[in-house]
Design an enzyme around this catalytic site. Structure first.
Site, short mmCIF file in Angstrom:
data_model
loop_
_atom_site.label_atom_id
_atom_site.label_comp_id
_atom_site.label_asym_id
_atom_site.label_seq_id
_atom_site.Cartn_x
_atom_site.Cartn_y
_atom_site.Cartn_z
N TYR A 248 -7.18 6.09 3.98
CA TYR A 248 -7.26 5.09 2.92
C TYR A 248 -6.43 3.85 3.26
CZ TYR A 248 -5.76 2.23 -0.84
OH TYR A 248 -5.45 1.12 -1.56
N ASP B 272 -9.96 5.65 -2.40
CA ASP B 272 -8.74 6.12 -3.07
C ASP B 272 -9.17 6.85 -4.34
OD1 ASP B 272 -9.58 4.02 -4.67
OD2 ASP B 272 -7.54 3.54 -5.28
N GLU C 256 0.82 -1.21 0.00
CA GLU C 256 0.00 0.00 0.00
C GLU C 256 0.85 1.26 0.00
OE1 GLU C 256 -3.01 0.28 -0.69
OE2 GLU C 256 -3.40 -1.88 -0.68
#
Length: 361
Positions: free
Chosen positions: A133, A151, A48
DNA sequence: AAACCGTGGTA
DNA sequence: TTACCAAGGTT
C-alpha cells in the site's frame, strides 16, 4: 434504509467514466491536507507512515506531520537523529516501530541510493516499513505515477462496488482487490485518482453509515446492502489482564524501566511488579487501557524507595534496564506509552493522595 | 496464515 | 461501559 440507487453502469466496462466521476467530485469537494500540499517523496513517506492504522484527525490535531518535518526537515537530518528524539516526536501515535522504520528508510536512501529518494515501485517497496500500500501511495502521491493502492478505504469501496462478499483479509480477496485497483487506475493523474478513491471511502463510503445518495459513483456500485460489506474475519477475542506497576519517587526523580521486545524498545514506563510483590503496597491509581486485543487493568502502587537504594530483586518481575528520571529535565524528553504517561501525570498531580511517601522529600 | 504492534473516537 | 476499528507492515 436502502435509499441506495441501483447500479446502471459497470466500472470495468466504463472505466474512464468511473474515473471521471470520481475525479470531478474530488476536484470540487476534495479536502486540503498538509501532505497534499507537497510532492516531496520524503514528506509523503512521513505522512503515510503516520497514517498507517491511524485516524487523519489524530495526525492533524496534534500536528504530528508538521512537527516532524520541522524537526527532521530532510532525510539527512532524520538519518542522524537519536532514537530518543524519534520516539519523542512519535509519542502518542502508537506503533512506534513506524518511527524507527522511517529512520531506517532514511538511512537506506542515503547508504544505498546516494541520498536520492528512489522512484521505482520496487525500490520504494524495499524500504523498511513500506508495504504494498505505502509503496503505491508514495509512487502516486509524490511522483504521480500510475501505481495502484489498496488500503482499508479502498477495500471497503471495492467490496461494495463489486459486491464482493468474501472476507477481505483472505489471500484470494486481496488478490482480487489489487486486481481491481489496477484495472480501474488511470494511466495519467494517479495522484488525484488515488486520493479521490481513498477520500470517497473516508467520507461517503463509510463503514457504519454509507451515504450512497451523495456518492459520485453510486451508479457504478453493485451492492444492494452496503452496510453488510466488507465482510471481515472475526477479530481476536479480547484478553483481560491486570498489570501492577511501581511508582517510586525520590528527590524529584521517578523510577522508570525500558520496555522490552524489539517493537517497544526505547520506550519508558513504570516498572511492573509481579502480583505477589504488589500485595500490601498502597494503591495510588487504578486505570484501564487497551493495547491491541488486550484489555488492561493498570494498578499503580506506591513504595518508599530512596534514590540509589537497590530495588529488591524479588520485587520486580524481571530486570529490564531501569533508571531514575528527573521530573524537571529528563521526564519531558523521554518517550512513554500514552497509558503510562497519563498514569504518572495523574499520580503526580494528585496531591491529596493518602500515601506514605512524599513527592518532593 | 496468524500473531503482534498503540491510540483515541465513537456508538 | 465495552467493543470496534482507522491512509498496514513485519515476523
Amino acid at each position: 434504509m436502502t435509499e441506495k440507487p441501483l447500479q446502471t453502469r459497470d466500472p470495468l466496462e466504463e472505466t474512464s467514466a468511473f474515473q471521471r466521476a470520481l475525479i470531478d467530485w474530488f476536484e470540487a469537494d476534495g479536502r486540503d491536507y498538509p501532505w497534499r500540499r507537497t510532492t516531496d517523496p520524503y514528506a509523503i513517506l512521513v505522512s503515510e507512515l503516520m497514517l498507517q492504522q491511524t485516524r487523519i484527525e489524530t495526525v492533524l490535531e496534534r500536528r504530528y506531520f508538521e512537527r516532524w518535518l520541522e524537526r527532521f526537515p530532510d532525510i539527512a537530518t532524520l538519518a542522524e537523529a537519536s532514537e530518543t528524539e524519534l520516539l519523542k516526536q512519535w509519542e502518542g501515535l502508537g506503533y512506534y516501530n513506524r518511527a524507527r522504520n522511517l529512520q531506517k528508510a532514511a538511512r537506506v536512501v542515503i547508504d544505498d541510493h546516494g541520498g536520492v529518494f528512489p522512484d521505482s515501485l520496487e525500490k520504494v517497496h524495499d524500504l523498511p516499513g513500506v508495504g504494498r500500500y505505502t509503496a503505491g501511495a508514495v509512487l502516486s502521491f509524490a511522483y504521480d505515477r500510475p501505481a495502484p493502492l489498496v488500503d482499508g478505504n479502498v477495500a471497503r469501496v471495492f467490496s461494495r462496488l463489486f459486491d464482493h462478499r468474501s472476507a477481505i483479509e483472505t489471500t484470494a480477496s486481496q488478490k482480487q482487490l489489487w486486481a481491481w485497483a489496477d484495472d480501474l487506475l488511470p494511466e495519467k493523474g494517479a495522484r488525484e485518482y488515488n486520493s479521490a478513491l481513498m477520500e470517497l471511502g473516508q467520507r461517503h463510503c463509510t463503514r457504519a453509515a454509507p451515504d450512497c445518495l451523495a456518492c459520485p459513483v453510486s451508479a457504478f456500485c453493485a451492492t444492494r446492502d452496503p452496510e453488510a460489506l466488507p465482510r471481515k474475519k472475526p477479530p481476536r477475542e479480547t484478553v483481560h489482564v491486570v498489570e501492577h506497576a511501581l511508582f517510586a519517587i525520590s528527590g524529584g526523580r521517578i523510577l522508570l524501566e525500558q520496555e522490552s521486545g524489539s517493537r517497544r524498545r526505547g520506550l519508558w514506563r513504570l516498572p511492573l511488579l509481579a502480583e505477589k510483590n504488589a500485595v500490601g503496597l498502597p494503591v495510588l491509581l487504578r486505570t484501564k487501557y487497551a493495547i491491541t486485543h488486550h484489555r488492561v487493568d493498570l494498578i499503580v502502587h506506591g513504595a518508599t524507595i530512596q534514590e540509589g537504594q537497590v530495588v529488591e530483586p524479588t520485587l520486580l518481575n524481571d530486570h529490564p534496564p531501569r533508571k531514575w528520571v528527573d521530573l524537571e529535565s529528563e521526564y519531558p524528553e523521554i518517550a512513554m506509552p500514552s497509558p503510562f504517561r497519563k498514569a504518572v501525570d495523574q499520580v503526580i498531580e494528585n496531591e491529596n493522595n493518602q500515601i506514605d511517601f512524599k513527592l518532593r522529600p
